[in-house]
Design an enzyme around this catalytic site. Structure first.
Site, short mmCIF file in Angstrom:
data_model
loop_
_atom_site.label_atom_id
_atom_site.label_comp_id
_atom_site.label_asym_id
_atom_site.label_seq_id
_atom_site.Cartn_x
_atom_site.Cartn_y
_atom_site.Cartn_z
N ASN A 1 0.83 -1.20 0.00
CA ASN A 1 0.00 0.00 0.00
C ASN A 1 0.87 1.25 0.00
O ASN A 1 2.05 1.21 -0.35
CB ASN A 1 -1.00 -0.01 1.16
CG ASN A 1 -2.36 0.52 0.74
OD1 ASN A 1 -2.46 1.59 0.13
ND2 ASN A 1 -3.41 -0.22 1.03
N HIS B 1 3.48 -0.01 -2.67
CA HIS B 1 3.83 -1.43 -2.77
C HIS B 1 5.34 -1.67 -2.87
O HIS B 1 5.78 -2.55 -3.61
CB HIS B 1 3.12 -2.06 -3.97
CG HIS B 1 1.64 -2.20 -3.81
ND1 HIS B 1 1.02 -2.28 -2.58
CD2 HIS B 1 0.64 -2.28 -4.75
CE1 HIS B 1 -0.28 -2.42 -2.76
NE2 HIS B 1 -0.54 -2.41 -4.06
N HIS C 1 -1.23 -10.16 -3.22
CA HIS C 1 -2.00 -9.26 -4.08
C HIS C 1 -2.69 -10.06 -5.19
O HIS C 1 -2.49 -9.81 -6.37
CB HIS C 1 -1.07 -8.20 -4.67
CG HIS C 1 -1.75 -6.95 -5.12
ND1 HIS C 1 -2.69 -6.92 -6.13
CD2 HIS C 1 -1.64 -5.66 -4.68
CE1 HIS C 1 -3.11 -5.68 -6.30
NE2 HIS C 1 -2.49 -4.90 -5.43
N ASP D 1 -11.06 1.06 -3.55
CA ASP D 1 -9.61 0.86 -3.36
C ASP D 1 -9.29 1.38 -1.97
O ASP D 1 -8.57 2.35 -1.80
CB ASP D 1 -8.81 1.59 -4.43
CG ASP D 1 -7.33 1.17 -4.43
OD1 ASP D 1 -6.97 0.26 -3.66
OD2 ASP D 1 -6.55 1.76 -5.20
N GLU E 1 -6.59 -7.77 0.03
CA GLU E 1 -5.18 -7.77 0.41
C GLU E 1 -5.05 -7.63 1.93
O GLU E 1 -5.12 -6.52 2.46
CB GLU E 1 -4.45 -6.62 -0.29
CG GLU E 1 -4.65 -6.57 -1.79
CD GLU E 1 -4.33 -5.21 -2.37
OE1 GLU E 1 -3.28 -4.62 -1.99
OE2 GLU E 1 -5.13 -4.69 -3.18
#
Length: 341
Positions: free
Chosen positions: A79, A105, A175, A247, A306
Site C-alpha cells: 500500500n 507497494h 496481491h 480501493d 489484500e
C-alpha cells in the site's frame, strides 16, 4: 525437493521457475519464483470441471513489464506511504516514489519484481525466501522474508514472515485478483461481498488515508450485510470518485470475508490474522494486458482482498505500528477456502 519447471529467463539469464501444487480435493495452484506470485488457482466446480479463479499473465515478459501486481507477494511495504518518506527513531528515510504523492507497494522495484529462492517444495506446499538488502528502495535494515503456500483440503493457506537486522517498517500482503466466475463474466460487479468490518479508512485525492477510521454504516462502503460489489460502486461518494471505485482499507472485526458468485454458486471464504484488508475492485485495469487464456484484463474484471496493516502507518502514530526491530518477527497468515459447490 521438487525443482519446478523453467518458466522463463530474465535478460540477465537468471532462471524463473514455476511450481505446481495440487491435492486430492482438486485444488491446483501454480506459483512463480518471480515475485513469489500465484499465476493460477484452479478450483473444482459443481460439474467436476476446474476453473482458474485468479488473474495472471501467460509469460515472464508480461510479469516483468506489468504494473498490476497480479498474484504477487508485495513488500517491503504494501500500500501507500505518503510523500515517500517516514521517520523512525529520529531519522528520516526517503523512499522511491512510484506515484506522485506516495511510494506504493515497495517502490520502483518491490518484492513483486524480485526472483525469490526456493527454501522447500513438496507436492502441496512451497516456501520461497528473499533477502532485501539494507537501503533497498530507501528502507533501512536487511530483511529476510519467507512466504509459504500450502494446500489443505479445500483451502490455500499463505504464511508471510520477516525478520530484520535493524529497525525498519514492514507490511506484506498477497496481491491476488479473484474472479470466481472463471472468466465467464465480463466483470466482478455481480459477485456478492460480505465483510465483517464496521470501519474503513477514508482517503484524500491521492488515495492516502486521512487518519480517520470512519463507520461504514450509511455509506456505499458497508458490506456488513452481503451486497453485490457493483450495487453502489458508482455512487457519487468522494472516496469512490477519487479511486474510480473501491480501493480502500477496511478494519477487520473478526478477520473474515466471504465472496460468492451467484451464477456458479462458487464461494471464497477468506480468514486472516491481519488487522485490515485492502478491497480493490480492479478500477485501473484497462484491457491492455491479457491472461494466459488470452482473455483481456478489463476494468473491474478482478477484485483484490489484500490482508495487511494500515496504509501510511509509519507516518500515523495513531495507527497500529508496523515497526520491526531486530529479534522480532513479522508474521501473518491468511486462508482462502473454496467450499464444494
Amino acid at each position: 525437493m521438487a525443482v519446478g519447471e523453467e518458466f522463463g529467463r530474465l535478460g540477465s539469464g537468471e532462471v524463473v521457475r514455476r511450481f505446481t501444487l495440487e491435492n486430492a480435493a482438486g485444488l491446483r495452484v501454480r506459483v512463480l519464483t518471480y515475485g513469489a506470485a500465484v499465476q493460477s488457482l484452479e478450483v473444482p466446480g459443481a460439474d467436476g470441471e476446474s476453473v482458474d479463479v485468479v488473474l495472471g499473465y501467460g509469460t515472464l515478459d508480461e510479469y516483468v513489464a506489468g504494473s498490476s501486481y497480479f498474484g504477487a507477494t508485495v513488500g517491503r511495504y504494501a500500500n501507500r506511504i505518503a510523500g515517500g518518506r517516514f521517520e523512525l527513531d529520529g531519522r528520516e528515510y526517503r523512499l522511491h516514489r512510484n506515484e506522485p504523492a506516495a511510494s506504493l507497494h515497495g517502490g520502483r522495484e518491490g518484492f513483486d519484481k524480485k526472483v525469490w529462492e526456493v527454501a522447500e517444495a513438496t507436492d502441496d506446499s512451497l516456501t520461497l525466501t528473499y533477502l532485501s538488502p539494507d537501503g533497498e528502495e530507501g528502507y533501512p535494515g536487511a530483511v529476510e522474508v519467507h512466504v509459504t503456500y500450502a494446500l489443505s483440503g479445500d483451502a490455500l493457506r499463505i504464511d508471510l514472515e520477516a525478520a530484520s537486522d535493524a529497525p525498519t517498517v514492514v507490511n506484506l500482503t498477497h496481491h491476488g485478483y479473484f474472479d470466481l466466475s472463471g472468466g465467464q463474466d465480463e466483470d466482478v460487479l455481480g459477485h456478492v461481498l460480505h465483510m465483517d468490518a464496521a470501519r474503513y479508512l477514508p482517503t484524500d485525492a491521492d488515495l492516502i488515508p486521512t487518519g480517520e477510521l470512519a463507520p461504514v454504516v450509511g455509506t456505499p462502503f458497508d458490506f456488513t450485510a452481503p451486497q453485490a460489489i457493483g450495487v453502489r460502486i458508482d455512487e457519487p461518494h468522494p472516496d469512490l470518485m477519487a479511486a474510480g471505485g473501491y480501493d480502500h482499507c477496511y478494519v477487520l472485526d473478526d478477520g473474515a470475508v466471504t465472496v460468492t458468485h451467484p451464477g456458479s454458486g462458487r464461494t471464497m471464504e477468506m480468514t486472516t490474522d491481519a488487522p485490515a484488508v485492502q478491497f480493490y475492485s480492479g478500477n485501473f485495469l484497462d484491457g491492455s494486458t491479457k491472461g494466459p487464456s488470452g482473455r483481456p484484463h478489463r476494468r473491474r474484471s478482478g477484485f483484490c482482498l489484500e490482508p495487511q496493516h494500515f496504509p501510511d502507518s509509519p507516518n500515523r502514530p495513531e495507527f497500529p505500528s508496523t515497526v520491526l526491530r531486530p529479534g522480532g518477527t513479522y508474521a501473518s497468515s491468511t486462508v482462502f477456502r473454496f467450499p464444494p459447490v
